[in-house]
Design a protein around this motif. Sequence first.
Motif, PDB file in Angstrom:
ATOM      1  N   ALA A 105       0.856  -1.147   0.019  1.00  0.00           N
ATOM      2  CA  ALA A 105      -0.030   0.054  -0.023  1.00  0.00           C
ATOM      3  C   ALA A 105       0.842   1.282   0.103  1.00  0.00           C
ATOM      4  N   LEU A 106       1.798   1.258   0.823  1.00  0.00           N
ATOM      5  CA  LEU A 106       2.776   2.339   0.944  1.00  0.00           C
ATOM      6  C   LEU A 106       3.704   2.639  -0.477  1.00  0.00           C
ATOM      7  N   GLN A 107       3.996   1.573  -0.945  1.00  0.00           N
ATOM      8  CA  GLN A 107       4.571   1.544  -2.114  1.00  0.00           C
ATOM      9  C   GLN A 107       3.789   2.093  -3.309  1.00  0.00           C
ATOM     10  N   VAL A 108       2.315   1.677  -3.332  1.00  0.00           N
ATOM     11  CA  VAL A 108       1.564   1.978  -4.337  1.00  0.00           C
ATOM     12  C   VAL A 108       1.266   3.659  -4.260  1.00  0.00           C
ATOM     13  N   GLY A 109       1.108   4.153  -3.070  1.00  0.00           N
ATOM     14  CA  GLY A 109       0.718   5.492  -2.797  1.00  0.00           C
ATOM     15  C   GLY A 109       0.066   5.735  -1.598  1.00  0.00           C
ATOM     16  N   ALA A 110      -0.104   4.789  -0.697  1.00  0.00           N
ATOM     17  CA  ALA A 110      -0.564   5.303   0.612  1.00  0.00           C
ATOM     18  C   ALA A 110       0.327   6.153   1.444  1.00  0.00           C
ATOM     19  N   HIS A 111      -0.132   7.104   2.153  1.00  0.00           N
ATOM     20  CA  HIS A 111       0.791   7.948   2.952  1.00  0.00           C
ATOM     21  C   HIS A 111       0.969   7.312   4.576  1.00  0.00           C
ATOM     22  N   ASP A 112      -0.069   6.540   4.732  1.00  0.00           N
ATOM     23  CA  ASP A 112      -0.263   5.849   6.146  1.00  0.00           C
ATOM     24  C   ASP A 112      -0.582   4.457   5.984  1.00  0.00           C
ATOM     25  N   PHE A 113      -0.495   3.779   7.081  1.00  0.00           N
ATOM     26  CA  PHE A 113      -1.455   2.347   7.354  1.00  0.00           C
ATOM     27  C   PHE A 113      -1.592   2.072   8.629  1.00  0.00           C
ATOM     28  N   LEU A 114      -2.992   1.888   8.671  1.00  0.00           N
ATOM     29  CA  LEU A 114      -3.433   1.505  10.285  1.00  0.00           C
ATOM     30  C   LEU A 114      -4.249   0.455  10.232  1.00  0.00           C
ATOM     31  N   LEU A 115      -3.843  -0.320  11.417  1.00  0.00           N
ATOM     32  CA  LEU A 115      -4.506  -1.769  11.609  1.00  0.00           C
ATOM     33  C   LEU A 115      -5.904  -1.635  12.482  1.00  0.00           C
ATOM     34  N   LYS A 116      -6.912  -2.157  11.910  1.00  0.00           N
ATOM     35  CA  LYS A 116      -8.267  -1.534  12.484  1.00  0.00           C
ATOM     36  C   LYS A 116      -8.420  -2.139  13.855  1.00  0.00           C
ATOM     37  N   GLY A 117      -8.005  -3.098  14.318  1.00  0.00           N
ATOM     38  CA  GLY A 117      -8.021  -3.534  15.709  1.00  0.00           C
ATOM     39  C   GLY A 117      -7.237  -2.842  16.782  1.00  0.00           C
ATOM     40  N   THR A 118      -6.273  -1.825  16.466  1.00  0.00           N
ATOM     41  CA  THR A 118      -5.714  -0.991  17.226  1.00  0.00           C
ATOM     42  C   THR A 118      -5.816   0.397  17.187  1.00  0.00           C
ATOM     43  N   VAL A 119      -6.726   0.794  16.288  1.00  0.00           N
ATOM     44  CA  VAL A 119      -6.897   2.253  16.151  1.00  0.00           C
ATOM     45  C   VAL A 119      -7.685   2.960  17.274  1.00  0.00           C
ATOM     46  N   GLY A 121      -8.780   7.002  18.737  1.00  0.00           N
ATOM     47  CA  GLY A 121      -9.038   8.401  18.145  1.00  0.00           C
ATOM     48  C   GLY A 121      -7.846   9.169  17.960  1.00  0.00           C
ATOM     49  N   VAL A 122      -6.740   9.050  19.111  1.00  0.00           N
ATOM     50  CA  VAL A 122      -5.523   9.724  18.599  1.00  0.00           C
ATOM     51  C   VAL A 122      -4.947   9.261  17.408  1.00  0.00           C
ATOM     52  N   LEU A 123      -4.709   8.024  17.341  1.00  0.00           N
ATOM     53  CA  LEU A 123      -4.019   7.303  16.206  1.00  0.00           C
ATOM     54  C   LEU A 123      -4.593   7.645  15.026  1.00  0.00           C
ATOM     55  N   LEU A 124      -6.054   7.675  14.875  1.00  0.00           N
ATOM     56  CA  LEU A 124      -6.903   7.822  13.600  1.00  0.00           C
ATOM     57  C   LEU A 124      -6.442   9.200  13.291  1.00  0.00           C
ATOM     58  N   GLN A 125      -6.854  10.322  14.037  1.00  0.00           N
ATOM     59  CA  GLN A 125      -6.891  11.860  14.005  1.00  0.00           C
ATOM     60  C   GLN A 125      -5.240  12.109  13.399  1.00  0.00           C
ATOM     61  N   GLN A 126      -4.311  11.456  14.230  1.00  0.00           N
ATOM     62  CA  GLN A 126      -3.251  11.558  13.619  1.00  0.00           C
ATOM     63  C   GLN A 126      -2.423  11.036  12.396  1.00  0.00           C
ATOM     64  N   GLY A 127      -3.314   9.907  12.267  1.00  0.00           N
ATOM     65  CA  GLY A 127      -2.909   9.118  10.812  1.00  0.00           C
ATOM     66  C   GLY A 127      -3.435  10.184   9.494  1.00  0.00           C
ATOM     67  N   VAL A 128      -4.663  10.760   9.733  1.00  0.00           N
ATOM     68  CA  VAL A 128      -5.333  11.621   8.999  1.00  0.00           C
ATOM     69  C   VAL A 128      -4.553  12.718   8.564  1.00  0.00           C
ATOM     70  N   ARG A 129      -4.210  13.620   9.640  1.00  0.00           N
ATOM     71  CA  ARG A 129      -3.487  14.857   9.834  1.00  0.00           C
ATOM     72  C   ARG A 129      -2.025  14.289   8.944  1.00  0.00           C
TER      73      ARG A 129
END
Length: 261
Positions: A105-119, A121-129
């Motif tokens: 995913a990162l090679q194709v063009g994603a800027h970050d990667f999150l594992l659903k079971g560990t997300v 509020g802080v991680l999600l907001q930080q990942g988006v920003r």
Amino acid sequence: MMPPDFTARAVRVLLVDDAPEDRVLFRRLLSKSDDVAYEVREAGNVAEARKMLTESPPDCLLLDYDLPDGNGLELLRAVVARYGQHAFGIVMLTGSAATVIAVEALQVGAHDFLLKGTVNGVLLQQGVRNAIEKAFIHRALEASRLELSRKNEELEKHVIELEREAAERQRAQYELKDNQAFLESVIGATTDCLKVLGLDGRISWMSENGRRVMEISDPAWAEGRDWPGFWALDGKEEQARAVVAAAAAGKVGRLRGRCPT
């Protein structure tokens, strides 16, 4: 290019996930932010996501890997192909801990990667920003690269023009030198007394044969002398001055007579 201001307006997020409960969870986690507002749109499959992207590209794409009509990597490739790798932030979501998916995913063009079971509020907001900021940095770098390339191209054109002008000046100098040599050979071949006068009628140059005819041994003797005055004894000084005045006015003046030496 101004950096992203997360407080100026709501951050537009497109959430692509086929599980309604996960979409509810991610929307709730984003709503917990105290300083940033999020405007979340939802798509349950690839087709809906494509339609929403066409209608209005987001600031950040939250993209689930497992979708009913394809997978997140396929959609990610299509998004990058159409909009470019850094048109907006992209975060890949998956319930699998397989690192191969994250790496691809990162090679194709994603800027970050999150594992659903560990997300949370802080991680999600930080990942988006972070994804939005990374996309901005890449766009800014590309804009700077293009500007630098444009300036280099302009500089190369300027250097080429300077080299052309230098070559043209050198050619003109060679031609002038050749013409001067030709003129000197013509002047040297004639026995006439040739003089160059200023607009005031004073002599600035006299040919060697001219000095010989006038029995002048010193080359500097004639320089600055009043040419019409040479004709005073012959009674043609005023006529000589009229000839000089005509030449100064861009006309032709003629004088015929015998100048005493």
